[in-house]
Design an enzyme around this catalytic site. Structure first.
Site, PDB file in Angstrom:
ATOM      1  N   GLU A   1      41.145  -2.255  52.772  1.00 36.93           N
ATOM      2  CA  GLU A   1      40.303  -2.142  53.827  1.00 36.93           C
ATOM      3  C   GLU A   1      41.214  -1.571  55.100  1.00 36.93           C
ATOM      4  O   GLU A   1      42.338  -1.592  55.041  1.00 36.93           O
ATOM      5  CB  GLU A   1      39.809  -3.473  54.115  1.00 36.93           C
ATOM      6  CG  GLU A   1      39.182  -4.011  52.905  1.00 36.93           C
ATOM      7  CD  GLU A   1      38.229  -5.334  53.428  1.00 36.93           C
ATOM      8  OE1 GLU A   1      38.160  -5.921  54.637  1.00 36.93           O
ATOM      9  OE2 GLU A   1      37.715  -5.826  52.273  1.00 36.93           O
ATOM     10  N   PRO A   2      40.693  -1.328  56.035  1.00 42.68           N
ATOM     11  CA  PRO A   2      41.324  -0.791  57.440  1.00 42.68           C
ATOM     12  C   PRO A   2      42.252  -1.786  57.880  1.00 42.68           C
ATOM     13  O   PRO A   2      43.399  -1.361  58.211  1.00 42.68           O
ATOM     14  CB  PRO A   2      40.090  -0.454  58.435  1.00 42.68           C
ATOM     15  CG  PRO A   2      38.620  -0.350  57.496  1.00 42.68           C
ATOM     16  CD  PRO A   2      39.059  -1.139  56.391  1.00 42.68           C
TER      17      PRO A   2
ATOM     18  N   ILE B   1      65.984  24.283  48.334  1.00 41.80           N
ATOM     19  CA  ILE B   1      66.845  25.283  47.638  1.00 41.80           C
ATOM     20  C   ILE B   1      65.871  26.581  47.514  1.00 41.80           C
ATOM     21  O   ILE B   1      66.452  27.777  47.532  1.00 41.80           O
ATOM     22  CB  ILE B   1      66.962  24.892  46.064  1.00 41.80           C
ATOM     23  CG1 ILE B   1      67.892  23.849  46.159  1.00 41.80           C
ATOM     24  CG2 ILE B   1      66.913  25.876  45.279  1.00 41.80           C
ATOM     25  CD1 ILE B   1      68.029  23.051  44.908  1.00 41.80           C
TER      26      ILE B   1
ATOM     27  N   GLU C   1      49.339   2.110  45.921  1.00 37.77           N
ATOM     28  CA  GLU C   1      49.620   1.216  44.915  1.00 37.77           C
ATOM     29  C   GLU C   1      51.031   0.575  45.093  1.00 37.77           C
ATOM     30  O   GLU C   1      51.779   0.177  44.243  1.00 37.77           O
ATOM     31  CB  GLU C   1      49.544   1.887  43.634  1.00 37.77           C
ATOM     32  CG  GLU C   1      48.197   2.821  43.206  1.00 37.77           C
ATOM     33  CD  GLU C   1      47.712   2.730  41.840  1.00 37.77           C
ATOM     34  OE1 GLU C   1      48.437   1.858  41.137  1.00 37.77           O
ATOM     35  OE2 GLU C   1      47.120   3.893  41.619  1.00 37.77           O
TER      36      GLU C   1
END
Lengths: 384, 256
Positions: free
Chosen positions: A128-129, A342, A368
């Site tokens: 949630e926020p 690179i 996650e």
């Protein structure tokens, strides 16, 4: 023990997904990223191959494999296109698995076959926020009224929640006070797409994973039948933590693929790009960077294999999954940074795969479970 | 209908081609893959099976033990069973000896249709399918870009520089497929699991009734050498005459 060779069944799946990723996914990745277009045709094909049903039993329309199959598939997809990989990862580990692990027989038979076939997608509505790492701070509420749950509140950053084929979002909501602790009682509720009062906000403008589908969700008196409760009332938070534990193995595998993809691109470039008359890979300044990148990939892979091995053996894998998520996501970000270095100026051009990995990989250290949450879990296991 | 499909495992040409010191294809220098043209041959057979579930497909290969990987992939794509001709005595067989061994294996299958790729990416001889047809005394059509089988008749079209030729023969017959036959499908995960339960018959030279004379080479390789590195091409600087020079060059190379 001590055998890290994949057996035939796992190796054949790796070969399948590798061919699919290179022949079907890779050619359209750059355009989907640039246009922020969700790859419906790829999702459909992955469904036909059986990838969305990998860890789900055939009884519910799945493919009858296991969670390690899913992880291996994610590694191969993660090499070439993290948006596609996260769409599969979230579709299975966050979308279908809560139903598969905790749903009633009727809920499983109702929702899983289409999810396992990749014909539909489900979202996982936890964040949630004001509640990310501290998911227990959730404010979304659900109250029972005339045999229905009435849901009010909102969610943030929910993957696969607003596609044309999204069938549901499983949301966590406060359903009262826990009698034992006096704290919030959080439950998980199945909220079908299109329910009145459930609105999906426009897609975010993200730095990376731009072809994946992510939205904020708003619930304004959204009503669903009481039977849409997933599992037991008050267990929603612990269910979601369990789902996140196994999801970390999947994310770690995806990250390992990203790190490998960066290495492969950088090695190929270092062999062909010449400066001062020799390939840049002949310079130790470059070859030692590549050696370190290869080591990061190796360790990331070992870490997720080890976590998956414990999971499949039915042992507690929480800490191993945290290790794997931590080293995998850092390997992806570090390798993306080195690969762009690179590539020089070309690595700063959006058309190159390494530039896309550079933008895509950052979220691996956040989503996650942030790096810090992994460290918290590992520190707790040390008694701290 | 019974269809036999010839499958070949080859070195992955994406990694370049390598020769051993005695001039054979170095199969350890690259990853082993199923030859794409034989996947397309299998796809042509699988399309017949898609339309008629009673079609039974047997995939057949000759090669070392590792060639079972190629058979396993073919089984995971949807073939029903496999025959693996495997014998150290057959290692290094030339095209004719290969055709004799495969023809022996095929003769036991009673296939209505034998499908092969028109040319492998390693040997590139492109003669084995026709040799098999000759040894089995069957008609040969190929290389085909389309395939239709019905009522005991196999039909297809062969495209070449001069046009397209429509061909047909009665079955049983041997056909070879060209790239135009279309891309092969991916195996499905359930196909991978199912492949483990499908039968693979391993047959040696003696079981096939092959004697030393059968696998003696029909031709003698005197020498082989790696392809020389590419030489610089022709550069044409445009000073008003480039178009003519370019056209003349292409005409001389018989490209236009």
């Amino acid at each position: 023990m001590l055998d890290l060779e994949l057996d035939e069944q796992y190796q054949d799946l790796v070969n399948l997904v590798r061919d699919f990723a290179q022949q079907v996914v890779a050619p359209q990745s750059a355009a989907n990223d640039a246009n922020k277009s969700f790859p419906y045709d790829i999702v459909k094909q992955m469904g036909e191959l059986g990838l969305f049903g990998l860890p789900i039993s055939e009884e519910y329309g799945g493919s009858g494999g296991d969670y390690f199959h899913l992880a291996l598939a994610l590694e191969e997809l993660g090499k070439v296109d993290q948006s596609v990989a996260i769409t599969l990862e979230a579709g299975v580990s966050l979308g279908a698995m809560p139903l598969y692990r905790f749903g009633s027989q009727e809920q499983k038979l109702t929702w899983l076959p289409e999810l396992a076939a990749g014909e539909k997608l489900a979202g996982f509505g936890l964040t949630e926020p004001g509640a990310g790492s501290d998911a227990s701070a959730a404010l979304t509420r659900a109250r029972l009224d005339a045999g229905e749950w009435v849901i009010d509140g909102g969610k943030e950053f929910i993957t696969n929640s607003g596609t044309d084929i999204t069938s549901l979002v499983t949301v966590t909501a406060v359903t009262g006070l826990d009698e034992a602790t006096g704290g919030k009682q959080i439950s998980a509720i199945i909220l079908p797409s299109g329910t009145p009062g459930f609105t999906v906000a426009p897609a975010y403008d993200k730095v990376g994973w731009r072809a994946s589908d992510t939205h904020a969700l708003h619930f304004d008196g959204a009503r669903v039948p009481q039977e849409n409760l997933l599992g037991e009332q008050g267990r929603g938070y612990s269910y979601f933590l369990e789902i996140l534990d196994e999801g970390r193995i999947a994310i770690a595998a995806l990250a390992t693929g990203a790190a490998q993809g960066c290495l492969d691109e950088a090695v190929a470039y270092a062999k062909t790009r010449t400066t001062f008359g020799t390939p840049i890979g002949k310079n130790q300044g470059i070859s030692f960077m590549l050696a370190r990148m290869a080591t990061r990939v190796h360790l990331a892979r070992l870490a997720y294999y080890a976590a998956a091995a414990k999971m499949l053996a039915g042992k507690d894998f929480k800490v191993e999954a945290a290790h794997a998520k931590l080293v995998g996501s850092e390997a992806a970000m570090d390798n993306a940074r080195d690969a762009t270095q690179i590539f020089g100026g070309y690595g700063f051009m959006n058309e190159t795969l390494v530039a896309r990995h550079y933008r895509d990989s950052k979220i691996l250290e956040i989503g996650e479970g942030t790096t810090q949450v992994q460290q918290l879990l590992i520190a707790r296991s040390l008694g701290l | 209908m019974k269809i036999a499909v010839l499958i070949k495992q080859v070195p992955d040409t994406e990694e370049g081609r390598h020769l051993t010191s005695d001039g054979r294809a170095d199969r350890d220098a690259s990853d082993r893959v199923i030859d794409e043209i034989t996947e397309r041959a299998l796809e042509a057979a699988l399309k017949q099976k898609d339309a008629d579930k009673s079609v039974e497909i047997t995939v057949v290969t000759m090669g070392p033990a590792a060639a079972n990987e190629a058979l396993r992939k073919a089984l995971s794509m949807g073939a029903d069973k496999a025959v693996h001709v495997q014998d150290d005595a057959l290692a290094g067989s030339d095209a004719l000896a290969t055709a004799r061994a495969l023809a022996q294996a095929l003769s036991g299958l009673q296939a209505d249709l034998i499908v092969a790729g028109n040319e492998s990416t390693d040997g590139r001889g492109g003669v084995v399918p026709a040799m098999i047809a000759e040894l089995l005394n069957l008609p040969f059509l190929g290389p085909l870009g389309t395939l239709e089988v019905s009522g005991g008749i196999v039909r297809g079209s062969r495209a070449d520089a001069s046009g397209t030729t429509a061909l047909r023969a009665s079955t049983p017959a041997v056909i070879s497929v060209a790239e135009a036959m279309g891309e092969a499908r991916f195996p499905k995960f359930k196909g991978i699991l199912a492949a483990k339960r499908k039968p693979v018959a391993v047959q040696g030279a003696a079981e096939l009734g092959l004697g030393a004379a059968d696998h003696a080479a029909g031709n003698l390789v005197l020498a082989s050498a790696a392809r020389p590195a590419r030489t610089a091409g022709v550069k044409i600087i445009d000073e008003g005459q480039a178009a003519q020079e370019l056209a003349a060059y292409l005409a001389a190379e018989k490209l236009i």
